[in-house]
Design an enzyme around this catalytic site. Structure first.
Site, PDB file in Angstrom:
ATOM      1  N   CYS A 134     -74.226   4.894 -25.771  1.00  0.00           N
ATOM      2  CA  CYS A 134     -73.723   3.594 -25.979  1.00  0.00           C
ATOM      3  C   CYS A 134     -75.060   2.704 -25.935  1.00  0.00           C
ATOM      4  O   CYS A 134     -76.086   3.110 -25.494  1.00  0.00           O
ATOM      5  CB  CYS A 134     -72.726   3.241 -24.866  1.00  0.00           C
ATOM      6  SG  CYS A 134     -73.302   3.211 -23.069  1.00  0.00           S
ATOM      7  N   CYS A 137     -77.004   2.751 -22.561  1.00  0.00           N
ATOM      8  CA  CYS A 137     -78.095   3.846 -22.548  1.00  0.00           C
ATOM      9  C   CYS A 137     -79.415   3.521 -23.131  1.00  0.00           C
ATOM     10  O   CYS A 137     -80.589   3.598 -22.478  1.00  0.00           O
ATOM     11  CB  CYS A 137     -77.839   4.948 -23.417  1.00  0.00           C
ATOM     12  SG  CYS A 137     -76.212   6.009 -22.795  1.00  0.00           S
ATOM     13  N   ASP A 533    -102.165 -21.204 -51.004  1.00  0.00           N
ATOM     14  CA  ASP A 533    -103.429 -21.373 -50.646  1.00  0.00           C
ATOM     15  C   ASP A 533    -104.156 -20.829 -51.967  1.00  0.00           C
ATOM     16  O   ASP A 533    -103.518 -20.563 -52.798  1.00  0.00           O
ATOM     17  CB  ASP A 533    -103.786 -20.346 -49.589  1.00  0.00           C
ATOM     18  CG  ASP A 533    -105.275 -20.131 -49.505  1.00  0.00           C
ATOM     19  OD1 ASP A 533    -105.797 -21.167 -49.171  1.00  0.00           O
ATOM     20  OD2 ASP A 533    -105.919 -18.795 -49.202  1.00  0.00           O
ATOM     21  N   ASP A 719    -103.610 -15.889 -47.980  1.00  0.00           N
ATOM     22  CA  ASP A 719    -104.227 -14.630 -47.726  1.00  0.00           C
ATOM     23  C   ASP A 719    -104.032 -14.219 -46.347  1.00  0.00           C
ATOM     24  O   ASP A 719    -104.366 -15.100 -45.159  1.00  0.00           O
ATOM     25  CB  ASP A 719    -105.734 -15.031 -48.033  1.00  0.00           C
ATOM     26  CG  ASP A 719    -106.753 -13.997 -47.508  1.00  0.00           C
ATOM     27  OD1 ASP A 719    -106.259 -13.089 -46.758  1.00  0.00           O
ATOM     28  OD2 ASP A 719    -107.831 -14.053 -47.627  1.00  0.00           O
ATOM     29  N   ASP A 723    -105.793 -16.830 -43.459  1.00  0.00           N
ATOM     30  CA  ASP A 723    -104.716 -17.984 -43.161  1.00  0.00           C
ATOM     31  C   ASP A 723    -103.790 -17.654 -41.936  1.00  0.00           C
ATOM     32  O   ASP A 723    -102.767 -18.302 -41.850  1.00  0.00           O
ATOM     33  CB  ASP A 723    -103.812 -18.258 -44.293  1.00  0.00           C
ATOM     34  CG  ASP A 723    -104.799 -18.690 -45.599  1.00  0.00           C
ATOM     35  OD1 ASP A 723    -105.701 -19.409 -45.149  1.00  0.00           O
ATOM     36  OD2 ASP A 723    -104.616 -18.482 -46.759  1.00  0.00           O
TER      37      ASP A 723
END
Lengths: 845, 51
Positions: A134, A137, A533, A719, A723
């Site tokens: 469960c 755990c 960019d 990039d 960036d």
């Protein structure tokens, strides 16, 4: 910390005579009386055969344990400060077992398959956790591992029970981590696709078998019910009717006991945890209907509804099975990267070929890749000319040309000619494995959308049980209560988002976009602005020769050949602009002047290439003309020869990217560190109204922040490496990925190829996903809002309720599967077999 | 006529279990593991590869 269990065999193992899991029903009947009287082990719940032998204090009281193993495990948990586990768990733990030594996984050769280096001394591996019962755990495992010295990070996926661990080799070893998990009574081993596949197959078989038992039982029980249905005038003798009832009971019993097992098990777990789960209403409904019918059969009075119950179970299991298939189909798309590595490779030693298992390859090996076969590891081409189908990784269906020196990605298909490659990365270090890890980590998180749907579903279950109780008390008819319990469908609500998200992620991966943060889809769909960019994103980031201006008598091609010869040994980005081709021969006295250029003697005369000032020294006169463009000059002692105008070319699809982003209703911005004039020219040519040039990373970040200040949701395409800060600032970030760097990128989505068209596709996909989730929520809520009152009013019979409920969750699943696209489960397989078929037929000719 | 029911009904129950067992064998023999691939396998050519 390590517990040795082997010295103290567990009593129930002795009883059962084999190392079975200690489920109570497994025990021989004659033991039942003894066991019933004995106290239960506090850890695993098994009977304590030797009271007072193994004891320990847990949660403020003295507790009895069944064996030394359980006592030691409990001791470890308490000593670690995790007593809370016993208070919150909803199922007893499994007993510790004898396990193979974990040390075999420390072997560097073995680790190559599943572990990857993440730093100088750090490694990452994915583990499968076993014996999980469960959520408590998982919590316990996570907390326990976090305290282990040398363990840097642990992420546990609550859905797949997979854990990703990162550790420091100087402080710990993988075997210590595995042993730590075993010390608290669970088991773990490194994730292995093969083992995972067999586990999945077993689950599917079990589900299909349950479905068959229910379906066949329902069919036959329906047969027995027909005489009673058509018995209008009392022509059916009571003895025959009773016989048919008993036969129905005999066939419904396996349906209830076996096929309904998962419903009852889940309901029982929830009951122990003192809560109502999604399966509780269903289990209650089935149990109530079956109990009433059995009572009617035994007492020989009243009505039986065995046919309704078994039909109901069949329909419910049918919906569950379809859901299981859908979920594994959605998840399979995500797993395929780790599965597509071939098992064998042809290793070359000298000229001899040797067929070896792919996982025994090491960096530096030379491998022959026949046409039509998959590349067994990442590497570079040494010999041969061919093309590779990298669609698996990049979503780009056109094969990429490969020649000596090109990079090969493990898992891609060599299409045309045999290639000889040198292996650079194997196993878990390959690009495919890196992407699989990123995507897996995303799947481990639960986005806010899913969590809130779960909360609503939970509330709904309480409402359902309450309504059923009221309906029963109000009408006195148990069948109305059963209908209420069955007809409502909290599952549809709980399923609405997760399947859609998984299917969408798999689809994106197919298109060449890896989703690395699951919440990112929602942000992407809501984005109103996108910041682009320039260098490396809209442009290729590699200089190329745009124009050659001649000054001397030397022809254009000769100038380029001369330049190529001078730059041949240079690693400067300008050098690559001249590409490959004919090269002036007879170069001597090559001299590299860093920051200025290169000088050499070509065919007996001194030539310089580089900056204007550097070449002017040789030419003896100032550079003719000039310009802002990046340029390289070529001159010899007799004067100026040429000026090479260089530029960073736009990627194919940059213009259509901007167009489709505009069409999708986004405001597009261009922000770059390049000279403002260059940026402005580019923005104007692409039709971008908002731009900023000469921006430092801080400026870019501020730009995004300003947009966010206006209340916009901002996406950023950049990039990944340069960036990173501004990508982190944006609400959702998309990075251009490139082979080996992918693993280091910190963005929400990664473009795996160089295809910019994937960005609008991802955007459309994200919006579609959100729309589908919205539809699913709307449907699930509307269905429940209508069905609940109708059933409470007594208008819906039990099996009509089952049809409604099964159809409801089925519709949600089917709707979500639309996101997986036309590509069905086998599409990748089909693609692979088609390409290998093509290449084979080509090699015949 | 009615006494035949006492034979036929238990017989039908036994038959259900028999069919169930047959299906169980088929299932665990792997016949239902992959329902897509066999359909495509006729399209694959399993001729030996040319040298």
């Amino acid at each position: 910390m390590q517990v040795n269990m082997s010295r103290h065999p567990h009593p129930s193992m002795l009883v059962a005579g084999r190392c079975a899991l200690p489920e109570r029903q497994n025990r021989p009947p004659h033991m039942a009386n003894i066991l019933a009287a004995a106290p239960a082990c506090f850890h695993c719940g098994a009977a304590v055969l030797e009271p007072r032998r193994w004891r320990s204090s847990v949660l403020g009281a003295e507790r009895e344990f069944c064996c030394a193993g359980c006592e030691a495990v409990a001791g470890t948990i308490v000593a670690g400060g995790f007593e809370q586990y016993y208070a919150t768990r909803s199922a007893a733990a499994l007993q510790p077992q004898d396990l193979p030594p974990a040390a075999i996984y420390d072997d560097p050769d073995a680790q190559r398959q599943f572990a990857v280096r993440s730093g100088e001394h750090r490694r990452i591996a994915t583990l499968i956790l076993d014996r999980i019962r469960c959520a408590a755990c998982l919590w316990l495992n996570e907390q326990w591992l976090r305290r282990l010295p040398g363990l840097v990070r642990v992420d546990i996926n609550y859905a797949t029970h997979r854990a990703q661990v990162e550790w420091d080799e100087r402080e710990t070893r993988l075997s210590r981590i595995l042993e730590a998990i075993r010390a608290i009574g669970y088991d773990a081993w490194p994730f292995d696709p093969l083992r995972h596949a067999s586990l999945e197959r077993a689950t599917r078989r079990a589900a299909l078998w349950r479905l068959f038992v229910a379906g066949f039982g329902a069919m036959q029980v329906m047969m027995y019910a027909i005489p009673a249905y058509f018995d209008g005038g009392g022509t059916l003798p009571p003895e025959s009717a009773q016989l048919l009832r008993w036969a129905s009971l005999a066939l419904t019993l396996p349906v209830i006991v076996f096929s309904c097992g998962p419903f009852f098990a889940a309901a029982w777990r929830d009951l122990q945890g003192r809560r109502i789960g999604l399966d509780t209403p269903i289990a209650l409904g089935i149990a109530a209907g079956f109990g009433a019918s059995v009572w009617a059969t035994v007492s020989g009075s009243g009505e039986v509804y065995f046919d309704s119950i078994s039909m109901l179970v069949f329909l419910l299991l049918g919906a569950r099975y379809a859901e299981l298939l859908a979920r594994s189909r959605a998840a399979r798309g995500l797993d395929r990267l780790s599965r597509w590595m071939p098992s064998f490779a042809l290793r070359l030693s000298g000229e001899a070929q040797e067929k070896v298992a792919a996982h025994t390859l090491a960096a530096g090996d030379r491998v022959l890749v026949p046409a039509g076969e998959r590349v067994p590891a990442d590497g570079t081409v040494e010999r041969g000319c061919s093309s590779a189908d990298e669609s698996l990784l990049t979503g780009e269906s056109v094969p990429v040309a490969k020649a000596a020196g090109s990079t090969l990605i493990g898992g891609s298909v060599n299409v045309e000619q045999p290639l000889t490659m040198r292996v650079t990365q194997v196993g878990a270090e390959t690009a495919a494995a890196a992407i699989a890890r990123l995507v897996e980590r995303a799947a481990a998180a639960r986005p806010a959308l899913v969590a809130s749907a779960d909360r609503i579903a939970r509330v709904l279950t309480y409402v359902v049980v309450g309504t059923a109780l009221l309906a029963y008390l109000g009408s006195g008819n148990p069948w109305i209560a059963v209908a209420v319990l069955v007809v409502t469908c909290p599952c549809a609500l709980a399923l609405a988002a997760p399947i859609a998200l998984t299917a969408a992620a798999a689809r994106l991966l197919e298109q060449g976009v890896a989703l690395t943060r699951s919440g990112a889809l929602e942000a992407l769909a809501r984005a109103g602005d996108i910041v682009l960019d320039k260098t490396g994103t809209l442009t290729t980031g590699r200089l190329a020769l745009a124009r050659t201006e001649r000054f001397g008598s030397l022809g254009e091609q000769d100038c380029i050949a001369l330049a190529r010869a001078l730059e041949a040994s240079s690693r400067h980005p300008i050098a690559r602009a001249f590409g490959e081709g004919p090269c002036a021969a007879d170069v001597s006295a090559l001299m590299n002047v860093p920051g200025h250029g290169v000088e050499a003697c070509v065919a007996g005369r001194r030539v310089r290439i580089g900056q204007a000032a550097f070449c002017a020294e040789l030419a003896g006169s100032p550079a003719p003309g000039g310009g802002e463009r990046t340029a390289a000059w070529l001159a010899d002692a007799s004067g100026w020869l040429a000026r090479f105008a260089l530029e960073d070319p736009l990627r194919a699809g940059a213009a259509s990217l901007v167009q489709s982003l505009h069409a999708a209703g986004l405001r597009v911005h261009l922000v770059s560190g390049d000279a403002p004039r260059v940026v402005e020219a580019l923005a104007r040519s692409l039709g971008i109204a908002s731009f900023a040039g000469g921006a430092t990373p801080q400026d870019k970040s501020a730009f995004v922040q300003r947009l966010q200040g206006e209340g916009r949701v901002v996406a950023m395409l950049g990039d990944g490496l340069n960036d990173a800060p501004v990508l982190a600032r944006a609400d959702v970030s998309i990075a251009m990925g490139n082979g080996s760097e992918i693993a280091q990128l910190h963005s929400d989505l990664v473009l795996l190829g160089e295809r910019l068209g994937a960005v609008p596709e991802a955007l459309a996909g994200a919006r579609r996903t959100l729309r589908v989730i919205g539809q699913n929520f709307a449907w699930a809520l509307a269905y429940n809002a209508v069905a609940l009152p109708a059933a409470a009013a007594g208008w819906v019979g039990p099996w009509e309720a089952a049809v409604g409920m099964a159809a409801s969750s089925f519709i949600v699943v089917l709707n979500a599967l639309r996101l997986a696209g036309r590509g069905r489960a086998d599409s990748t397989w089909k693609a692979a077999s088609t390409s290998s078929f093509l290449s084979r037929s080509r090699s015949y000719s | 006529m009615e006494s035949s029911l006492y034979l036929l009904v238990p017989l039908s129950v036994a038959l259900v279990f028999l069919i169930g067992w047959v299906f169980w064998r088929a299932l665990h023999g792997g016949q239902f593991d992959d329902l897509d691939r066999p359909g495509y396998s006729i399209l694959e050519d399993d001729d030996p590869k040319p040298k």
